[in-house]
Design a protein around this motif. Sequence first.
Motif, PDB file in Angstrom:
ATOM      1  N   ASP A  40      22.659   8.394  41.673  1.00  0.00           N
ATOM      2  CA  ASP A  40      23.552   7.391  41.104  1.00  0.00           C
ATOM      3  C   ASP A  40      23.056   5.998  41.446  1.00  0.00           C
ATOM      4  O   ASP A  40      23.300   5.049  40.708  1.00  0.00           O
ATOM      5  CB  ASP A  40      24.976   7.582  41.651  1.00  0.00           C
ATOM      6  N   ILE A  41      22.357   5.896  42.590  1.00  0.00           N
ATOM      7  CA  ILE A  41      21.907   4.591  43.079  1.00  0.00           C
ATOM      8  C   ILE A  41      20.717   4.784  44.016  1.00  0.00           C
ATOM      9  O   ILE A  41      20.534   5.859  44.587  1.00  0.00           O
ATOM     10  CB  ILE A  41      23.061   3.856  43.816  1.00  0.00           C
ATOM     11  N   PHE A  42      19.925   3.736  44.156  1.00  0.00           N
ATOM     12  CA  PHE A  42      18.871   3.715  45.164  1.00  0.00           C
ATOM     13  C   PHE A  42      19.300   2.744  46.258  1.00  0.00           C
ATOM     14  O   PHE A  42      19.850   1.683  45.976  1.00  0.00           O
ATOM     15  CB  PHE A  42      17.535   3.241  44.569  1.00  0.00           C
ATOM     16  N   ARG A  43      19.035   3.121  47.503  1.00  0.00           N
ATOM     17  CA  ARG A  43      19.320   2.234  48.622  1.00  0.00           C
ATOM     18  C   ARG A  43      18.012   1.846  49.289  1.00  0.00           C
ATOM     19  O   ARG A  43      17.153   2.693  49.533  1.00  0.00           O
ATOM     20  CB  ARG A  43      20.222   2.939  49.641  1.00  0.00           C
ATOM     21  N   ILE A  44      17.887   0.562  49.593  1.00  0.00           N
ATOM     22  CA  ILE A  44      16.731   0.062  50.333  1.00  0.00           C
ATOM     23  C   ILE A  44      17.224  -0.318  51.714  1.00  0.00           C
ATOM     24  O   ILE A  44      18.200  -1.065  51.841  1.00  0.00           O
ATOM     25  CB  ILE A  44      16.093  -1.159  49.630  1.00  0.00           C
ATOM     26  N   GLY A  45      16.584   0.226  52.732  1.00  0.00           N
ATOM     27  CA  GLY A  45      16.975  -0.094  54.101  1.00  0.00           C
ATOM     28  C   GLY A  45      16.841  -1.578  54.391  1.00  0.00           C
ATOM     29  O   GLY A  45      16.159  -2.313  53.679  1.00  0.00           O
ATOM     30  N   SER A  46      17.480  -2.019  55.436  1.00  0.00           N
ATOM     31  CA  SER A  46      17.481  -3.437  55.797  1.00  0.00           C
ATOM     32  C   SER A  46      16.066  -3.967  56.031  1.00  0.00           C
ATOM     33  O   SER A  46      15.263  -3.336  56.714  1.00  0.00           O
ATOM     34  CB  SER A  46      18.325  -3.630  57.063  1.00  0.00           C
ATOM     35  N   VAL A  47      15.788  -5.122  55.432  1.00  0.00           N
ATOM     36  CA  VAL A  47      14.491  -5.775  55.592  1.00  0.00           C
ATOM     37  C   VAL A  47      14.668  -6.929  56.573  1.00  0.00           C
ATOM     38  O   VAL A  47      15.534  -7.786  56.390  1.00  0.00           O
ATOM     39  CB  VAL A  47      13.960  -6.314  54.245  1.00  0.00           C
ATOM     40  N   ASN A  48      13.878  -6.934  57.641  1.00  0.00           N
ATOM     41  CA  ASN A  48      13.949  -8.007  58.637  1.00  0.00           C
ATOM     42  C   ASN A  48      13.460  -9.322  58.042  1.00  0.00           C
ATOM     43  O   ASN A  48      12.605  -9.341  57.172  1.00  0.00           O
ATOM     44  CB  ASN A  48      13.114  -7.663  59.870  1.00  0.00           C
ATOM     45  N   SER A  49      14.015 -10.414  58.546  1.00  0.00           N
ATOM     46  CA  SER A  49      13.628 -11.740  58.084  1.00  0.00           C
ATOM     47  C   SER A  49      13.301 -12.602  59.294  1.00  0.00           C
ATOM     48  O   SER A  49      14.022 -12.545  60.289  1.00  0.00           O
ATOM     49  CB  SER A  49      14.774 -12.363  57.291  1.00  0.00           C
ATOM     50  N   PRO A  50      12.232 -13.373  59.261  1.00  0.00           N
ATOM     51  CA  PRO A  50      11.308 -13.528  58.134  1.00  0.00           C
ATOM     52  C   PRO A  50      10.167 -12.517  58.199  1.00  0.00           C
ATOM     53  O   PRO A  50       9.867 -11.959  59.244  1.00  0.00           O
ATOM     54  CB  PRO A  50      10.768 -14.935  58.320  1.00  0.00           C
ATOM     55  N   GLN A  51       9.528 -12.321  57.040  1.00  0.00           N
ATOM     56  CA  GLN A  51       8.266 -11.610  56.933  1.00  0.00           C
ATOM     57  C   GLN A  51       7.181 -12.671  56.756  1.00  0.00           C
ATOM     58  O   GLN A  51       7.499 -13.852  56.625  1.00  0.00           O
ATOM     59  CB  GLN A  51       8.289 -10.633  55.753  1.00  0.00           C
ATOM     60  N   VAL A  52       5.917 -12.268  56.747  1.00  0.00           N
ATOM     61  CA  VAL A  52       4.812 -13.214  56.608  1.00  0.00           C
ATOM     62  C   VAL A  52       4.030 -12.871  55.338  1.00  0.00           C
ATOM     63  O   VAL A  52       3.715 -11.701  55.100  1.00  0.00           O
ATOM     64  CB  VAL A  52       3.881 -13.169  57.842  1.00  0.00           C
ATOM     65  N   ALA A  53       3.734 -13.884  54.548  1.00  0.00           N
ATOM     66  CA  ALA A  53       3.007 -13.694  53.291  1.00  0.00           C
ATOM     67  C   ALA A  53       1.689 -12.958  53.525  1.00  0.00           C
ATOM     68  O   ALA A  53       0.935 -13.301  54.430  1.00  0.00           O
ATOM     69  CB  ALA A  53       2.733 -15.045  52.631  1.00  0.00           C
ATOM     70  N   GLY A  54       1.458 -11.926  52.720  1.00  0.00           N
ATOM     71  CA  GLY A  54       0.211 -11.171  52.814  1.00  0.00           C
ATOM     72  C   GLY A  54       0.151 -10.153  53.922  1.00  0.00           C
ATOM     73  O   GLY A  54      -0.815  -9.412  54.019  1.00  0.00           O
ATOM     74  N   PHE A 128      15.938 -11.820  52.249  1.00  0.00           N
ATOM     75  CA  PHE A 128      15.112 -12.140  53.408  1.00  0.00           C
ATOM     76  C   PHE A 128      14.128 -13.230  53.010  1.00  0.00           C
ATOM     77  O   PHE A 128      13.949 -13.531  51.829  1.00  0.00           O
ATOM     78  CB  PHE A 128      14.387 -10.894  53.934  1.00  0.00           C
ATOM     79  N   ASP A 129      13.498 -13.829  54.011  1.00  0.00           N
ATOM     80  CA  ASP A 129      12.530 -14.895  53.778  1.00  0.00           C
ATOM     81  C   ASP A 129      11.121 -14.379  54.037  1.00  0.00           C
ATOM     82  O   ASP A 129      10.920 -13.473  54.848  1.00  0.00           O
ATOM     83  CB  ASP A 129      12.790 -16.084  54.716  1.00  0.00           C
ATOM     84  N   VAL A 130      10.162 -14.986  53.342  1.00  0.00           N
ATOM     85  CA  VAL A 130       8.748 -14.743  53.620  1.00  0.00           C
ATOM     86  C   VAL A 130       8.136 -16.096  53.955  1.00  0.00           C
ATOM     87  O   VAL A 130       8.188 -17.026  53.147  1.00  0.00           O
ATOM     88  CB  VAL A 130       8.031 -14.087  52.420  1.00  0.00           C
ATOM     89  N   ASP A 131       7.606 -16.202  55.160  1.00  0.00           N
ATOM     90  CA  ASP A 131       6.957 -17.432  55.621  1.00  0.00           C
ATOM     91  C   ASP A 131       5.491 -17.443  55.212  1.00  0.00           C
ATOM     92  O   ASP A 131       4.882 -16.385  55.043  1.00  0.00           O
ATOM     93  CB  ASP A 131       7.052 -17.541  57.147  1.00  0.00           C
ATOM     94  N   PRO A 132       4.885 -18.651  55.108  1.00  0.00           N
ATOM     95  CA  PRO A 132       3.445 -18.718  54.833  1.00  0.00           C
ATOM     96  C   PRO A 132       2.655 -18.062  55.961  1.00  0.00           C
ATOM     97  O   PRO A 132       3.101 -18.007  57.106  1.00  0.00           O
ATOM     98  CB  PRO A 132       3.149 -20.215  54.789  1.00  0.00           C
ATOM     99  N   ASN A 133       1.474 -17.597  55.625  1.00  0.00           N
ATOM    100  CA  ASN A 133       0.565 -17.050  56.615  1.00  0.00           C
ATOM    101  C   ASN A 133      -0.122 -18.223  57.318  1.00  0.00           C
ATOM    102  O   ASN A 133       0.183 -19.379  57.036  1.00  0.00           O
ATOM    103  CB  ASN A 133      -0.457 -16.138  55.916  1.00  0.00           C
TER     104      ASN A 133
END
Length: 172
Positions: A40-54, A128-133
């Motif tokens: 009926d639905i897809f669930r995506i687990g919690s994504v930590n923030s921030p991540q880093v580009a690339g 969530f955020d993605v920071d520059p590398n």
Amino acid sequence: MKSFGTFLSGPSLIVIIQVLYVLFVFSTCMAYATPQLLPDIFRIGSVNSPQVAGRPFNISITARYHNGTVVIGFNRTVSLSDTTGTIEPYEVTLEAGKWTGPVTIIKAETRIVISVQAENRNGTSNMFDVDPNVATQLHPELATRTPLVGEPLDLTIMAKDDYDNTATAYLS
């Protein structure tokens, strides 16, 4: 030797009818007990923030019924996308209704959401955020006006990562 007509009379006929009835009831119950293989639905687990580009990070995707039960018979490919349009891989295959693995987003941005879609069903992650590398390049940018002799030159130097994101934490 009994004839066919004699065999199908009396107690033998009753046993055959009972066996056929049990087989019919069992097959009917099995038809209703066969689980639906589409979630009926897809669930995506919690994504930590921030991540880093690339830089790859793991996510988990689960195919579920509305009651939260995992659809263990769901063994199909789903599509991934994100609000930056840069997620890789863009397809993964769930096995027994689950997938966990690395994804990479190369564009630095805030409030990113990952989406999963298949069979007209979908799901989204938390924001969530993605920071520059780390900065790997310096890009000089001249001002648009041409300076006159003796005037200072307006020059801006931008520190960029390998994915053309402005590296805001760069100190020179």
